[in-house]
Write a protein that holds these residues in place. Structure first.
Motif, PDB file in Angstrom:
ATOM      1  N   HIS A  29       0.458  -1.552   0.318  1.00  0.00           N
ATOM      2  CA  HIS A  29      -0.195   0.339   0.008  1.00  0.00           C
ATOM      3  C   HIS A  29       0.792   1.456  -0.194  1.00  0.00           C
ATOM      4  N   LEU A  30       1.873   1.260  -0.976  1.00  0.00           N
ATOM      5  CA  LEU A  30       3.018   2.585  -1.036  1.00  0.00           C
ATOM      6  C   LEU A  30       2.870   3.133  -2.604  1.00  0.00           C
ATOM      7  N   GLN A  31       2.668   3.579  -2.678  1.00  0.00           N
ATOM      8  CA  GLN A  31       2.767   4.164  -3.711  1.00  0.00           C
ATOM      9  C   GLN A  31       4.312   4.099  -4.768  1.00  0.00           C
ATOM     10  N   PHE A  32       4.079   4.327  -5.877  1.00  0.00           N
ATOM     11  CA  PHE A  32       4.577   3.104  -7.056  1.00  0.00           C
ATOM     12  C   PHE A  32       5.213   4.706  -7.925  1.00  0.00           C
ATOM     13  N   PHE A  33       6.848   4.627  -7.863  1.00  0.00           N
ATOM     14  CA  PHE A  33       7.260   5.302  -9.032  1.00  0.00           C
ATOM     15  C   PHE A  33       8.421   4.999  -9.970  1.00  0.00           C
ATOM     16  N   ASP A  34       8.726   4.971 -11.393  1.00  0.00           N
ATOM     17  CA  ASP A  34       9.861   4.748 -12.420  1.00  0.00           C
ATOM     18  C   ASP A  34      10.491   5.578 -13.233  1.00  0.00           C
ATOM     19  N   SER A  35      12.141   5.691 -12.645  1.00  0.00           N
ATOM     20  CA  SER A  35      12.766   6.555 -12.520  1.00  0.00           C
ATOM     21  C   SER A  35      12.271   7.327 -14.077  1.00  0.00           C
ATOM     22  N   ASP A  36      12.471   6.014 -14.887  1.00  0.00           N
ATOM     23  CA  ASP A  36      12.361   6.512 -16.430  1.00  0.00           C
ATOM     24  C   ASP A  36      10.809   7.684 -16.369  1.00  0.00           C
ATOM     25  N   GLN A  37       9.986   6.262 -16.309  1.00  0.00           N
ATOM     26  CA  GLN A  37       8.992   7.173 -16.461  1.00  0.00           C
ATOM     27  C   GLN A  37       8.840   8.512 -15.709  1.00  0.00           C
ATOM     28  N   GLU A  38       9.531   8.797 -14.819  1.00  0.00           N
ATOM     29  CA  GLU A  38       9.209   9.989 -14.868  1.00  0.00           C
ATOM     30  C   GLU A  38       9.784  11.992 -15.089  1.00  0.00           C
ATOM     31  N   ILE A  39      11.233  11.126 -15.574  1.00  0.00           N
ATOM     32  CA  ILE A  39      12.323  11.342 -16.699  1.00  0.00           C
ATOM     33  C   ILE A  39      10.964  11.574 -18.177  1.00  0.00           C
ATOM     34  N   GLU A  40      10.108  10.818 -18.775  1.00  0.00           N
ATOM     35  CA  GLU A  40       9.488  10.976 -20.184  1.00  0.00           C
ATOM     36  C   GLU A  40       8.217  11.853 -19.264  1.00  0.00           C
ATOM     37  N   LYS A  41       7.969  11.412 -18.458  1.00  0.00           N
ATOM     38  CA  LYS A  41       6.394  12.633 -17.729  1.00  0.00           C
ATOM     39  C   LYS A  41       6.852  14.290 -17.700  1.00  0.00           C
ATOM     40  N   VAL A  50      15.342  11.530 -25.196  1.00  0.00           N
ATOM     41  CA  VAL A  50      15.954  12.378 -25.124  1.00  0.00           C
ATOM     42  C   VAL A  50      17.440  11.668 -24.168  1.00  0.00           C
ATOM     43  N   PHE A  51      17.575  10.411 -25.377  1.00  0.00           N
ATOM     44  CA  PHE A  51      19.278  10.018 -25.865  1.00  0.00           C
ATOM     45  C   PHE A  51      19.817  10.577 -26.901  1.00  0.00           C
ATOM     46  N   ASP A  52      18.634  10.035 -27.909  1.00  0.00           N
ATOM     47  CA  ASP A  52      19.186  10.835 -28.833  1.00  0.00           C
ATOM     48  C   ASP A  52      19.478  12.276 -29.172  1.00  0.00           C
ATOM     49  N   ILE A  53      18.581  13.376 -28.331  1.00  0.00           N
ATOM     50  CA  ILE A  53      19.117  14.689 -27.952  1.00  0.00           C
ATOM     51  C   ILE A  53      20.187  15.399 -27.560  1.00  0.00           C
ATOM     52  N   ARG A  60      21.630  11.246 -17.750  1.00  0.00           N
ATOM     53  CA  ARG A  60      21.619  10.716 -16.701  1.00  0.00           C
ATOM     54  C   ARG A  60      21.632  12.009 -15.994  1.00  0.00           C
ATOM     55  N   ALA A  61      21.891  13.286 -16.441  1.00  0.00           N
ATOM     56  CA  ALA A  61      21.520  14.481 -15.173  1.00  0.00           C
ATOM     57  C   ALA A  61      20.301  14.910 -15.507  1.00  0.00           C
ATOM     58  N   ARG A  62      19.637  14.819 -16.193  1.00  0.00           N
ATOM     59  CA  ARG A  62      17.535  14.478 -16.134  1.00  0.00           C
ATOM     60  C   ARG A  62      17.548  13.082 -14.201  1.00  0.00           C
ATOM     61  N   GLU A  63      18.102  12.059 -15.403  1.00  0.00           N
ATOM     62  CA  GLU A  63      17.656  11.432 -14.468  1.00  0.00           C
ATOM     63  C   GLU A  63      18.292  11.334 -12.652  1.00  0.00           C
ATOM     64  N   GLU A  64      19.751  12.402 -12.694  1.00  0.00           N
ATOM     65  CA  GLU A  64      19.854  11.901 -11.423  1.00  0.00           C
ATOM     66  C   GLU A  64      19.028  12.934 -10.538  1.00  0.00           C
ATOM     67  N   PRO A 121      17.355   2.306 -25.164  1.00  0.00           N
ATOM     68  CA  PRO A 121      18.900   3.301 -25.912  1.00  0.00           C
ATOM     69  C   PRO A 121      20.353   2.147 -26.214  1.00  0.00           C
ATOM     70  N   LEU A 122      19.928   1.818 -24.735  1.00  0.00           N
ATOM     71  CA  LEU A 122      22.171   0.950 -25.321  1.00  0.00           C
ATOM     72  C   LEU A 122      21.710  -0.116 -26.020  1.00  0.00           C
ATOM     73  N   LEU A 123      20.668  -0.945 -26.150  1.00  0.00           N
ATOM     74  CA  LEU A 123      20.439  -1.670 -27.030  1.00  0.00           C
ATOM     75  C   LEU A 123      19.721  -2.174 -28.198  1.00  0.00           C
ATOM     76  N   ALA A 124      18.906  -0.629 -28.018  1.00  0.00           N
ATOM     77  CA  ALA A 124      18.498  -0.565 -29.793  1.00  0.00           C
ATOM     78  C   ALA A 124      19.284  -0.328 -30.866  1.00  0.00           C
ATOM     79  N   ASN A 125      20.108   0.171 -31.062  1.00  0.00           N
ATOM     80  CA  ASN A 125      21.088  -0.045 -32.202  1.00  0.00           C
ATOM     81  C   ASN A 125      22.100  -1.024 -31.919  1.00  0.00           C
ATOM     82  N   ALA A 126      22.951  -1.749 -31.073  1.00  0.00           N
ATOM     83  CA  ALA A 126      24.360  -2.800 -30.573  1.00  0.00           C
ATOM     84  C   ALA A 126      24.010  -3.618 -31.776  1.00  0.00           C
ATOM     85  N   ASP A 127      25.438  -4.551 -32.349  1.00  0.00           N
ATOM     86  CA  ASP A 127      25.628  -4.833 -32.847  1.00  0.00           C
ATOM     87  C   ASP A 127      25.119  -6.364 -32.571  1.00  0.00           C
ATOM     88  N   ASP A 128      25.559  -6.323 -30.961  1.00  0.00           N
ATOM     89  CA  ASP A 128      25.392  -7.441 -30.494  1.00  0.00           C
ATOM     90  C   ASP A 128      24.891  -7.027 -28.748  1.00  0.00           C
TER      91      ASP A 128
END
Length: 172
Positions: A29-41, A50-53, A60-64, A121-128
């Motif tokens: 019965h606690l409130q849930f937050f996701d830091s990535d979703q909060e950045i998107e919001k 955000v990664f592309d631009i 990482r600055a936004r995440e902090e 983003p770290l996996l999207a364009n990875a060859d492997d």
């Protein structure tokens, strides 16, 4: 009533932080937050954009900033981004402001859980992608362990089972 404690979930992408976090918050019965979703919001854009631009440094600055704001709340469950622990400030805030739970998972499980997800983003364009996951584990696993109050293995377990294990280990 005792002050509500914060629970912060750390671990690599694909460990189940968001799914397990929602389950845990619901059961406690606690409130849930996701830091990535909060950045998107806050930005009005998805993480990939955000990664592309702004590059990883901008993200990482936004995440902090988001993690600083969210960890000042009371009685929350927070799912952090996999790389959030790269920042010493984030590690210090997470350690000081709540209980840190490291959701540990194997590279095989991470790969299986993330291979069709285009929002990483770290996996999207990875060859492997598997190689990327192994490199990230090498850079980050010691940092997860360093700040963890509790370590829980998530491979081959449902979110409900993992949430129950966390509750039991934290004696909540």
């Amino acid at each position: 009533m005792a002050e509500k404690r914060n629970i912060f979930l750390v671990g690599p992408m694909g460990a189940g932080k968001s799914t397990i976090g929602r389950q845990l918050a619901q059961e406690l019965h606690l409130q849930f937050f996701d830091s990535d979703q909060e950045i998107e919001k806050r930005t009005g854009a998805d993480i990939s954009w955000v990664f592309d631009i702004e590059g990883e440094a901008g993200f990482r600055a936004r995440e902090e900033s988001v993690i600083n704001d969210l960890t000042e709340k009371q009685g929350i469950v927070l799912a952090t981004g996999g790389g959030s622990i790269k920042s010493k400030e984030n590690r210090n805030r997470l350690s000081a402001r709540g209980i840190v739970v490291y959701l540990e998972t194997s590279i095989d499980k991470q790969f299986a859980r993330t291979q069709r997800d285009k929002r990483r983003p770290l996996l999207a364009n990875a060859d492997d992608p598997r190689e990327v996951l192994e490199e990230l584990a090498g850079e980050r696993n010691d940092l997860y362990n360093e700040i963890a109050d509790v370590v829980v293995q998530t491979d081959d377990q449902s979110a409900k089972v993992v949430a129950s294990q966390i509750i039991k280990q934290l004696d909540l």
